[in-house]
Design a protein around this motif. Structure first.
Motif, PDB file in Angstrom:
ATOM      1  N   GLY A 277      -1.263   5.949  -5.118  1.00 39.52           N
ATOM      2  CA  GLY A 277      -1.849   4.947  -4.353  1.00 39.52           C
ATOM      3  C   GLY A 277      -1.867   3.721  -4.955  1.00 39.52           C
ATOM      4  O   GLY A 277      -1.727   3.727  -6.301  1.00 39.52           O
ATOM      5  N   ASN A 278      -1.955   2.423  -4.099  1.00 36.64           N
ATOM      6  CA  ASN A 278      -1.973   1.251  -4.858  1.00 36.64           C
ATOM      7  C   ASN A 278      -3.533   1.035  -5.191  1.00 36.64           C
ATOM      8  O   ASN A 278      -4.251   0.460  -4.278  1.00 36.64           O
TER       9      ASN A 278
ATOM     10  N   SER B 266       4.878   4.387  -0.029  1.00 36.22           N
ATOM     11  CA  SER B 266       4.626   2.857  -0.518  1.00 36.22           C
ATOM     12  C   SER B 266       5.480   1.998   0.351  1.00 36.22           C
ATOM     13  O   SER B 266       6.846   2.177   0.779  1.00 36.22           O
TER      14      SER B 266
ATOM     15  N   SER C  61       0.736  -1.294  -0.160  1.00 35.23           N
ATOM     16  CA  SER C  61       0.048  -0.092   0.034  1.00 35.23           C
ATOM     17  C   SER C  61       0.971   1.228   0.176  1.00 35.23           C
ATOM     18  O   SER C  61       2.255   1.213  -0.023  1.00 35.23           O
ATOM     19  N   GLY C  62       0.310   2.474  -0.255  1.00 36.37           N
ATOM     20  CA  GLY C  62       0.913   3.620   0.016  1.00 36.37           C
ATOM     21  C   GLY C  62       1.249   4.193  -1.585  1.00 36.37           C
ATOM     22  O   GLY C  62       1.031   3.417  -2.439  1.00 36.37           O
TER      23      GLY C  62
ATOM     24  N   ASP D  88      -6.021   1.302  -0.152  1.00 40.85           N
ATOM     25  CA  ASP D  88      -5.830   2.371  -1.089  1.00 40.85           C
ATOM     26  C   ASP D  88      -6.992   2.552  -2.045  1.00 40.85           C
ATOM     27  O   ASP D  88      -7.408   3.732  -2.247  1.00 40.85           O
TER      28      ASP D  88
ATOM     29  N   LEU E 118      -2.217   9.407   3.512  1.00 36.18           N
ATOM     30  CA  LEU E 118      -1.631   7.971   2.992  1.00 36.18           C
ATOM     31  C   LEU E 118      -0.182   8.166   3.292  1.00 36.18           C
ATOM     32  O   LEU E 118       0.784   9.105   3.218  1.00 36.18           O
TER      33      LEU E 118
END
Ligand SMILES: [Zn+2]
Length: 291
Positions: free
Chosen positions: A258-259, A228, A191-192, A265, A225
């Motif tokens: 984001g992912n 990653s 994520s991120g 995300d 956020l």
């Protein structure tokens, strides 16, 4: 996007065969780059940035947002009169123009496809829809702050444009800076966000690095956020394989916001509130870079 994950993934979308392929093709997990963040650059709020101009944050969507009252202060200093190019990644019609977008073009470091379809969330929210929405919100905010905004595509653009044309538009517009907006298609467990910056040596490498830091810091603070968990180093990812970065003569970064393959995300990226915060944070990032 990580084509390593998705290359060859063929799915039926909107009645057409679309090969999901993205922007960050074959992104390696970068080894820590020693010179990536110097101590002087790493500190977030610059003291000179203290007098932030008032948080006039006109919402282009005009959708009443319950979170609006606690929206972060948007800094607009230094934006008036500047030309800023916004490059929304992909095009939601690319899936219907596979022949055109698969044409090979010179990326400045090897041949690559003209453009790609981009990724999407597991329930079908397209990266191109996300990038277009954030880009148009950002454009509205920047224009309200007195900047001249040039977009690399408009609502009527049938497909693409090619990465070469996206770079050319930035180079020929007299822009002070170019920002490209994407969403990643990484591993579901990762994520991120991360910011891709030019990795080839050249005159725009250093200013682009400063821009990347401004975008990382403002985006992280403005959206909440995290950087990653699966690529880059503390949210930064120098790249030599991205045509959009290799061909630019103007300081430029590409934000992977984001992912989209990560449930958390994806949920955020589908939220108009989050996209507004994303756009606001990019206004502040550009202000910090330009002022
Ligand atoms: Zn992309």
């Amino acid at each position: 996007m990580r084509t390593r994950v998705q290359r060859g993934t063929v799915l039926v979308a909107a009645g057409a065969l679309a090969v999901l392929a993205g922007c960050g093709t074959s992104a390696p997990k970068t080894a820590p780059v020693a010179a990536q963040v110097s101590p002087s650059e790493a500190s977030s709020p610059s003291p000179s940035a203290a007098p932030t101009s008032a948080a006039s944050t006109p919402s282009p969507s005009s959708a009443p947002s319950p979170a609006a009252s606690k929206a972060p202060v948007v800094q607009t200093k230094g934006l008036a009169g500047k030309t800023i190019v916004i490059d929304p990644g992909h095009n939601r019609n690319n899936g219907q123009h596979t022949a055109e977008i698969n044409k090979q073009v010179d990326s400045g470091n090897g041949m690559k496809a003209c453009d790609t379809t981009g990724t999407q969330t597991n329930d079908g929210y397209q990266e191109a829809a996300f990038t277009w929405d954030v880009a148009t919100r950002l454009a509205g905010l920047l224009r309200a702050a007195g900047a001249k905004v040039v977009m690399t595509l408009d609502a009527d653009t049938a497909w693409g444009p090619c990465i070469t044309d996206r770079a050319r538009i930035g180079n020929e517009s007299g822009a002070a800076v170019v920002i490209s907006i994407h969403g990643d298609g990484g591993p579901a467990g990762g994520s991120g966000f991360h910011v891709m910056e030019p990795g080839l040596n050249g005159p725009i490498k250093e200013p682009s690095h400063r821009l990347a830091i401004a975008v990382r810091d403002s985006y992280r603070a403005g959206t909440g956020l995290q950087a990653s968990s699966y690529i880059g180093t503390d949210g930064l990812n120098p790249r030599t394989d991205m045509g959009g970065l290799n061909l630019t003569t103007v300081p430029k970064v590409m934000l992977e916001a984001g992912n989209m393959r990560n449930a958390g995300d994806a949920s955020l990226m589908k939220s108009p509130d989050f996209r507004q915060k994303a756009a606001q944070s990019l206004v502040t990032a550009l202000s910090r870079y330009l002022s």
